[in-house]
Scaffold this motif. Structure first.
Motif, mmCIF file in Angstrom:
data_model
loop_
_atom_site.group_PDB
_atom_site.id
_atom_site.type_symbol
_atom_site.label_atom_id
_atom_site.label_comp_id
_atom_site.label_asym_id
_atom_site.label_seq_id
_atom_site.Cartn_x
_atom_site.Cartn_y
_atom_site.Cartn_z
ATOM 1 N N SER A 232 -7.386 38.672 -0.615
ATOM 2 C CA SER A 232 -7.070 37.785 -1.743
ATOM 3 C C SER A 232 -7.168 36.339 -1.291
ATOM 4 O O SER A 232 -6.782 36.001 -0.164
ATOM 5 N N ILE A 233 -7.644 35.470 -2.174
ATOM 6 C CA ILE A 233 -7.784 34.053 -1.797
ATOM 7 C C ILE A 233 -6.422 33.364 -1.638
ATOM 8 O O ILE A 233 -6.349 32.290 -1.064
ATOM 9 N N GLN A 234 -5.353 33.997 -2.111
ATOM 10 C CA GLN A 234 -4.041 33.354 -1.987
ATOM 11 C C GLN A 234 -3.575 33.262 -0.530
ATOM 12 O O GLN A 234 -2.670 32.509 -0.206
ATOM 13 N N ALA B 87 -3.646 29.911 -6.367
ATOM 14 C CA ALA B 87 -4.561 31.046 -6.571
ATOM 15 C C ALA B 87 -4.790 31.314 -8.055
ATOM 16 O O ALA B 87 -5.868 31.773 -8.459
ATOM 17 N N GLU B 88 -3.784 31.026 -8.878
ATOM 18 C CA GLU B 88 -3.916 31.254 -10.328
ATOM 19 C C GLU B 88 -5.054 30.414 -10.910
ATOM 20 O O GLU B 88 -5.775 30.857 -11.807
ATOM 21 N N ASN B 89 -5.208 29.178 -10.403
ATOM 22 C CA ASN B 89 -6.301 28.325 -10.880
ATOM 23 C C ASN B 89 -7.658 28.871 -10.450
ATOM 24 O O ASN B 89 -8.619 28.817 -11.210
ATOM 25 N N PHE B 90 -7.728 29.384 -9.215
ATOM 26 C CA PHE B 90 -8.971 30.003 -8.737
ATOM 27 C C PHE B 90 -9.318 31.201 -9.619
ATOM 28 O O PHE B 90 -10.475 31.425 -9.971
ATOM 29 N N GLN B 91 -8.282 31.994 -9.968
ATOM 30 C CA GLN B 91 -8.495 33.217 -10.751
ATOM 31 C C GLN B 91 -9.039 32.920 -12.145
ATOM 32 O O GLN B 91 -9.772 33.713 -12.719
ATOM 33 N N LYS B 92 -8.687 31.735 -12.688
ATOM 34 C CA LYS B 92 -9.227 31.345 -14.002
ATOM 35 C C LYS B 92 -10.744 31.186 -13.940
ATOM 36 O O LYS B 92 -11.427 31.246 -14.954
ATOM 37 N N ASP C 163 -20.143 39.595 7.342
ATOM 38 C CA ASP C 163 -19.797 40.901 6.760
ATOM 39 C C ASP C 163 -20.474 41.127 5.406
ATOM 40 O O ASP C 163 -20.402 42.228 4.848
ATOM 41 N N LEU C 164 -21.082 40.061 4.873
ATOM 42 C CA LEU C 164 -21.742 40.191 3.565
ATOM 43 C C LEU C 164 -23.047 40.957 3.744
ATOM 44 O O LEU C 164 -23.963 40.495 4.414
ATOM 45 N N VAL D 264 -12.061 36.698 -1.253
ATOM 46 C CA VAL D 264 -12.889 35.850 -0.382
ATOM 47 C C VAL D 264 -14.365 35.985 -0.778
ATOM 48 O O VAL D 264 -15.105 34.999 -0.836
ATOM 49 N N GLU D 265 -14.785 37.216 -1.100
ATOM 50 C CA GLU D 265 -16.188 37.430 -1.504
ATOM 51 C C GLU D 265 -16.500 36.701 -2.809
ATOM 52 O O GLU D 265 -17.563 36.095 -2.947
ATOM 53 N N ASP D 266 -15.570 36.732 -3.764
ATOM 54 C CA ASP D 266 -15.769 35.996 -5.025
ATOM 55 C C ASP D 266 -15.990 34.510 -4.749
ATOM 56 O O ASP D 266 -16.815 33.860 -5.399
#
Length: 667
Positions: free
Chosen positions: A6-8, A18-23, A166-167, A29-31
């Motif tokens: 998770s990016i958090q 993280a909530e702002n990123f999720q918007k 890892d991608l 991390v992949e996102d």
């Protein structure tokens, strides 16, 4: 760090941030790695002599005057100074950044990024650039609460962790070699932090191909799924019965109508599931083709359903179907029916007593059950969401599906974009259809138009007057529907003027439109809600105010509301376009009535959203690719995707197919 983390848990992010990123759709991390910038600021230094007016660029020069800060009014300031680059002396101004004065020293070299104003020989400064940063800086779409610097910092942190390794590569070697594409890891890095313009172009080329290729793979997977023999209904009917019905029609089918009907009936007779798009120009006669397809289903003891966006359109189809098929039981299902009437219609549908039903979204409501639904048709399919169409399909045992649209889409683009569907096109107008004369006039010529209009009204014509706004707007100096209604009521006191706009309730809109159709109203002032509408054969004039505010496809749809009868019809475009593209649109509208030619132009000028109605149509919104500008890549991607399914047993192709989610819906 892992791609699935998770990016958090990134340094400096945390749960709240993280909530702002999720918007933005960034959860892992992949996102974050795959959240690409939509443009880059190019901070490479330029010569002042090569700059064009309005261009953004970095200029390096020596400061030749001290920094001067002026406070214009409360909380507003202007910092100004001059720099010398070679023989040129350039004025630099920064607004509301007085703190930059500390970086301005006479005799010191400085790099300023800003917008060049040719007339004033001035650079409107945006930032002072460290000369070491003399390159590209990514610019991302953001949401409130998330700054560009925070996003870039988070992305840089991910790259620094080494997790990029890892991608995994998702394209096979043969495609990378064939099209000289860089690896996925190289492309992702260069999408965020390209070393130069060449690296950026290579990354963009790779990412666009990847996006469009997997889009096409998904469409091919859907097409194969739809075509699987287990899924389809075999609708068996006697061709002679169809021919007899065609012979009874009060007009002759055009060659294009006959060809489209053959394709549809052939699909229905096959054991495969039909998933076809029928598109035709405004007034090309799609409806009668759809009606004959419905008749074919009924001849085989199946029921047929037609879903349309408005109640008035449903009533029009209902009357037409009753006239054409007096021997069948036909129902109309719309909201607002009396309880007893609705109960009877639902019972007839469930028992099989009803052969054909036409209705609005009321068709997909709870409690609407069919006895044996064989064919589902949606008219103006872009007006219905993917889920609405899906619910109607699920009312039967996987019925054949026909979607209709009067928004012409260029043939090649339709076949490519709607890759999961077969496409039938009606590009020929029926005999006797009057060509519509289209004229473009300036606002100051409107009195002459009204004078001419009066003479047409005297001879019994009806008029549409279309306005792009409902109420006053301080931002746009446009004629709005309410003001226009008031003016025309005064201008034509002897005629009945009606007003129709989108903020009215449905039953109110239906009543106003019915009055116009019945001839109780002479002039109908409207917003674009009449774009998809009823046949009013007596309406022969369409006046479109501020026509340059509309796209070509929309103007063409509006124009199609007149010329429905045998009388000569006119469309008057009232506009004073300031831009070249606005003038070009007006000229093209006057030059051609071919919706497919206009669609090509609209695609070039306004992009795919206007044509497809991206959100409603179920097409995905691409991260970087564009259906129009990247058409060449799209075609190559389609060709390669078709090849994958042709030889699906090959291990490399099986691997590609496994990567595709073929659930039948786009996210």
């Amino acid at each position: 760090m892992r791609l699935t983390d998770s990016i958090q848990f990134l340094k400096g992010v945390g749960p709240k941030s993280a909530e702002n990123f999720q918007k933005l759709g960034i959860f892992t991390v992949e996102d974050l790695l795959l959240y690409f910038p939509f443009r880059y600021e190019d901070f490479a230094a330029r010569s002042v002599f090569e700059l064009l007016d309005g261009e953004k660029a970095t200029i390096i020069g020596t400061v030749v005057t001290p920094a001067n800060v002026q406070y214009i009014r409360h909380k507003m300031s202007r910092l100004s100074f001059k720099i010398k680059q070679g023989e040129a002396v350039v004025a630099v101004s920064f607004f509301n950044q007085p703190y930059l004065a500390d970086k301005v020293e006479v005799g010191r070299e400085i790099a300023v990024y800003g917008k060049w104003e040719q007339r004033k020989q001035q650079l409107l400064g945006m930032k002072v650039v460290a000369q070491a940063d003399n390159g590209f800086e990514p610019v991302y779409h953001l949401v409130a609460g998330l700054k560009q610097t925070a996003l870039v910092k988070a992305i840089q942190q991910v790259f620094d962790s080494g997790v990029l390794s890892d991608l995994t590569e998702n394209l096979p070697d043969y495609l990378l070699t064939k099209y000289r594409l860089i690896s996925r890891q190289e492309a992702v890095y260069a999408m965020h932090f390209p070393s130069d313009m060449s690296a950026h172009k290579q990354a963009l080329r790779r990412v666009k191909f990847e996006e469009l290729f997997f889009f096409q793979l998904k469409l091919q997977a859907l097409k194969n799924k739809e075509k699987s023999g287990r899924a389809g209904l075999l609708i068996d009917f006697e061709q002679a019965d169809i021919e007899d019905k065609i012979f009874e029609l009060p007009f002759e089918l055009t060659g294009a109508q006959s060809s489209a009907l053959r394709e549809i009936l052939s699909d229905m007779k096959s054991p495969y599931h039909m998933n076809r798009l029928l598109q035709g120009d405004v007034g090309s006669g799609k409806t009668v083709v759809a009606e004959l397809a419905m008749y074919a289903a009924c001849l085989s003891n199946f029921q047929a359903a037609l879903m349309v966006p408005t109640e008035i359109l449903a009533r029009q189809h209902f009357v037409n179907l009753q006239k054409t098929f007096p021997e069948l039981n036909i129902s109309l299902l719309v909201s607002g029916l009396k309880v007893a009437e609705r109960r009877e219609i639902l019972a007839d549908l469930a028992s099989g007593h009803t052969h054909m039903v036409v209705g609005t979204h009321a068709l997909i409501q709870e409690g609407v059950d069919f006895y044996n639904l064989g064919l589902v048709i949606t008219d103006e399919q872009h007006r219905f969401g993917v889920n609405q169409r899906k619910i109607l399909r699920e009312k039967g045992q996987n019925p054949d599906v026909l979607m209709m649209t009067a928004t012409p889409i260029p043939r090649t683009l339709a076949i490519t974009a709607f890759g999961d569907m077969d496409v039938s096109i009606i590009d020929e107008l029926p005999k006797g259809r009057q060509p519509i004369t289209t004229c473009w006039v300036k606002h100051e010529q409107l009195p002459d138009v009204l004078k001419w209009m009066n003479s047409e009204l005297i001879s019994g014509a009806q008029v549409y007057f279309v306005s792009p706004l409902i109420e006053e707007s301080e931002m746009l100096d446009l004629k709005n529907a309410e003001a226009l209604f008031a003016e025309l009521t005064v201008e034509f006191p002897q005629y009945r003027v009606g007003l129709l706009h989108g903020k009215m309730k449905n039953d109110e809109k239906e009543g106003i439109m019915q009055d116009f159709k019945a001839g109780k109203t002479d002039i109908l002032v409207s917003t674009t809600v009449i774009e998809v509408g009823v046949d009013v054969p007596n309406a022969t004039i369409m006046v479109i105010m501020d026509a340059d505010r509309f796209g070509l496809s929309q103007l063409h749809q509006l124009r199609g509301r007149v010329g429905r009868g045998s009388k000569k019809s006119y469309t008057i475009l009232v506009a004073n376009p300031k831009s070249e593209s606005g003038k070009k649109r007006m000229k093209i509208m006057c030059e051609t009535q071919n919706g497919f030619v206009l669609a090509e132009e609209d695609l070039k000028m306004r992009g795919a959203g206007e044509i497809f109605g991206v959100r409603q149509s179920g097409l995905p919104e691409f991260l970087v690719a564009d259906l129009v500008n990247d058409y060449n890549i799209l075609e190559v991607a389609r060709m390669e995707a078709v090849e994958v399914f042709k030889t699906a047993a090959e291990p490399v192709h099986r691997w590609l197919i496994e990567q595709v989610d073929s659930t039948g819906e786009f996210d």
